[in-house]
Each structure stands twice: as structure tokens, then as C-alpha cells.
Design a protein around this motif. Structure first.
Motif, PDB file in Angstrom:
ATOM      1  N   GLY A   1      42.077  35.029  37.324  1.00  0.00           N
ATOM      2  CA  GLY A   1      42.559  36.399  37.159  1.00  0.00           C
ATOM      3  C   GLY A   1      41.554  37.461  37.549  1.00  0.00           C
ATOM      4  O   GLY A   1      41.899  38.429  38.238  1.00  0.00           O
TER       5      GLY A   1
ATOM      6  N   SER B   1      47.774  37.147  38.865  1.00  0.00           N
ATOM      7  CA  SER B   1      47.935  36.322  37.671  1.00  0.00           C
ATOM      8  C   SER B   1      47.577  37.060  36.386  1.00  0.00           C
ATOM      9  O   SER B   1      48.038  36.697  35.309  1.00  0.00           O
ATOM     10  N   ASP B   2      46.755  38.118  36.497  1.00  0.00           N
ATOM     11  CA  ASP B   2      46.356  38.862  35.299  1.00  0.00           C
ATOM     12  C   ASP B   2      46.342  40.369  35.587  1.00  0.00           C
ATOM     13  O   ASP B   2      45.293  40.937  35.911  1.00  0.00           O
ATOM     14  N   PRO B   3      47.480  41.039  35.458  1.00  0.00           N
ATOM     15  CA  PRO B   3      47.536  42.491  35.720  1.00  0.00           C
ATOM     16  C   PRO B   3      46.604  43.297  34.830  1.00  0.00           C
ATOM     17  O   PRO B   3      46.158  44.380  35.216  1.00  0.00           O
TER      18      PRO B   3
ATOM     19  N   LYS C   1      53.008  40.302  37.161  1.00  0.00           N
ATOM     20  CA  LYS C   1      52.347  39.040  36.832  1.00  0.00           C
ATOM     21  C   LYS C   1      52.976  37.879  37.591  1.00  0.00           C
ATOM     22  O   LYS C   1      54.188  37.789  37.739  1.00  0.00           O
ATOM     23  N   CYS C   2      52.109  36.963  38.091  1.00  0.00           N
ATOM     24  CA  CYS C   2      52.589  35.749  38.756  1.00  0.00           C
ATOM     25  C   CYS C   2      51.729  34.577  38.308  1.00  0.00           C
ATOM     26  O   CYS C   2      50.871  34.720  37.433  1.00  0.00           O
TER      27      CYS C   2
ATOM     28  N   ARG D   1      51.374  41.263  43.264  1.00  0.00           N
ATOM     29  CA  ARG D   1      51.534  40.153  42.316  1.00  0.00           C
ATOM     30  C   ARG D   1      50.178  39.487  42.092  1.00  0.00           C
ATOM     31  O   ARG D   1      49.551  39.013  43.040  1.00  0.00           O
TER      32      ARG D   1
END
Length: 341
Positions: A146, A178-180, A194-195, A176
């Protein structure tokens, strides 16, 4: 390529150039933190991260980014990404600065970045009115990427922002990651989605690719030294493992268990991966120690004690015993013999 060599290539150790973490490690001092405080618990040092010749496992780099964020703030890595000098940081940054348009830049970048990692694919895809710039991990991660993705996507969003200038419209971007939460709250107006951990993607209007790219958008400094254009991430598992071992040879007590832990394997798994090469992890470590010892002694500017220390031996006597076992002669005799030759 034979079936056996293809199998070995498919099992390559996921490695990335260590200096991908150089900007965030170097930025620690700006906030009063010594890099050793962050890197020490990971059995790394600043020189290993800054050396562009070193390659480390991707998960190790993810750990570095996480440790930096824990020592500073959740969005520290992303903030560093927004201000990074792209010409100095990106592979062949000087050549990329010659790109005339944003599309030209991304096309060039996706061609040269393959040398930075043997396990991550970065690509540009255009479909109608939309362009997609993405990174895909071709392995299963064991540490959250992330913070690393926050740093990298900050680079690309900031580049788009500089190129678009007054035409900037963040509502046309879909990001996109993994950790906005690792991104700044005020991220040029872009809202991240988030993805999963296997990659990131940025969607933006394809007509942006035709916009002119001016040198100041990359903060291009004068007199930049070009790094070795042929230096690529190791594709072969053994070659990658050897590079990783060389980075850690100076650590006292470094052995098979420590190496397996760096690779994210059990000891038995590591040896199983080396079976096609007809070697065990212990044999590889010993071979590289012997090669390094002989090289240091032959050069003549390292004493036996200094050579022992460079190879992780606290006691020069223990090193001398090991060297005699490897070569049949003492380090001093080997050094004298080669000096005479």
C-alpha cells in the motif's frame, strides 16, 4: 529455450532495484529521523538501499516503505512521491525527458521499466476515450504494498497535474490502489478507489496523451549522470539469489535461515528451488563468500582481518579456518602467493 530453463525462469525470485526506496529513505533526515533507525530492524542499511546495483525482494521493499510510514505519517511516502525529481529517480530519466508528449513519455517508460523488476509489469493501454496506466504484480505478495503504491501513484498523478496545468480535471481520473488511506487527503482533487494488492491503475482521458511534455514538468536537472543502460533485474532465480546474498555477506551470522527469511521461503522450500541448479543454499553462500574473500585478498588493499569483517566474521581466526577449508591454504599465504604472481 528448453523446458527446464523455462521452468527455472518461471520460478525467478521476485526482485526489484533497491533504489526504488531511495527517495523515501533519503527524505527521513528532512524530518529529523536517521535512516538507520528505520532500516536497522529490517537488517538493511542506507548504502544498500541507495546502491543502484542492488536488487532486493519486492516484499522487503514493501517493508521498507511501511517502516518509513510508521516512523513518520501515513501519507509521508505519498508526499515524497509528489515532489520527487523524476529525471533523477526514473530509469533512464534523461532519455524520458526527451519525450515530446505525455503519450510518448509513457510509451518510453513502459519499455525501460522492465529492467527495474523481474516480477512487476507496467503498461499503458488505450481503449477509445480512456487510457489506462497500470502496474501488475506477477507474484503473491506477503507484505502490504500500500505505501509503495501510494508513493508511485503520487508520482504519476503529480506528473499528470503538472502537464495538464489549467486544464486539470480530477473528476476524469479513476485511481485504484490497495490502500487509499496512504494518500494525502488533498490529492490534487483525486479520490482513490480501493483495489486488491496485485497492482494499481490510473484511468484518464486518452486525449491527454497528446498534450505537450515540457522539461520543467520532470524537473530536469543539468549534468545528470546516466546509469548503466544494460543493468536489468535478474530473471534467473539463482542469479537473483546470488545478488541478494552479496548484499548481506557482511552481516555476522548470515546463513541459510536468514536467506530463506529474506526470500519469504522455508529453508526446505529454498533448497527445493535450487535443486534444478544442483546446489543447496549453503553451497551458494559458501561459494560467494569464497569468491568475495579471494577477490578482496587478491586486490591487496584488504588485510586478513578486514576481509574477515567484510564477510561477517567477528573472529579472523574463524575466517582463516574457513578459508583454509575452501582453498587448502591460509588467507595470508593466498594473499602472498597472488601478490607475487
Amino acid at each position: 529455450m528448453t523446458d527446464e530453463s523455462s521452468k527455472i525462469r518461471d520460478q525467478s525470485l521476485p526482485l526489484v532495484r533497491a533504489s526504488v526506496a531511495a527517495p523515501v529513505v533519503g527524505a527521513l533526515r528532512n524530518v529529523g529521523i536517521e535512516p538507520a533507525f528505520v532500516l536497522g530492524p529490517l537488517s538493511l542499511n542506507e548504502a544498500q538501499i541507495m546502491d543502484p546495483l542492488n536488487f532486493l525482494p519486492h516484499d522487503t521493499i514493501y517493508q521498507v516503505y511501511l517502516a518509513v510510514a510508521e516512523a513518520t505519517s501515513p501519507d509521508f511516502c505519498a508526499q515524497v512521491g509528489q515532489s520527487v525529481d523524476l529525471v533523477q529517480f526514473l530509469p533512464l530519466g534523461d532519455a524520458l525527458a526527451e519525450a515530446l508528449t505525455l503519450g510518448d513519455f509513457f510509451t518510453r517508460f513502459t519499455q525501460v521499466v522492465s529492467k527495474e523488476s523481474n516480477a512487476v509489469t507496467q503498461s499503458l493501454f488505450v481503449e477509445g476515450e480512456n487510457a489506462y496506466f497500470s502496474a501488475k504484480r506477477n507474484f503473491q505478495v506477503s507484505t502490504s504494498p500500500g505505501q509503495t503504491d501510494a508513493f508511485l501513484t503520487s508520482i504519476w498523478i503529480s506528473l499528470l497535474h503538472r502537464v495538464l496545468d489549467f486544464r486539470w480535471d480530477p473528476t476524469q481520473i479513476i485511481l485504484r490502489v490497495s490502500d487509499p488511506d496512504a494518500l494525502p487527503k488533498q490529492f490534487h482533487g483525486v479520490q482513490a478507489v480501493k483495489c486488491g494488492p496485485q497492482g494499481f491503475s490510473i484511468r484518464f482521458p486518452s486525449n491527454w496523451l497528446s498534450y505537450r511534455l515540457f522539461p520543467e514538468a520532470l524537473e530536469n536537472p543539468p549534468n545528470l549522470r546516466i546509469l548503466d543502460r544494460d543493468l536489468a533485474a535478474p530473471q534467473d532465480f539463482l542469479a537473483g539469489l546470488e545478488g541478494l546474498i552479496r548484499v548481506h555477506l557482511a552481516e555476522p551470522g548470515f546463513g541459510v535461515d536468514e536467506l530463506a527469511n529474506l526470500c519469504g521461503f522455508h529453508r526446505e522450500t529454498l533448497n527445493n528451488r535450487l535443486e534444478p541448479y544442483g546446489q543447496t543454499a549453503s553451497q551458494v553462500i559458501v561459494r560467494l563468500k569464497q569468491e568475495a574473500a579471494e577477490s578482496l585478498l587478491i586486490k591487496g588493499w584488504k588485510s586478513v582481518g578486514e576481509t574477515a569483517q567484510r564477510l561477517g566474521y567477528r573472529d579472523p581466526t574463524a575466517f582463516s579456518r574457513a578459508f583454509r577449508k575452501w582453498t587448502g591454504m591460509s588467507p595470508a599465504a593466498f594473499k602472498k602467493s597472488n601478490k607475487e604472481d
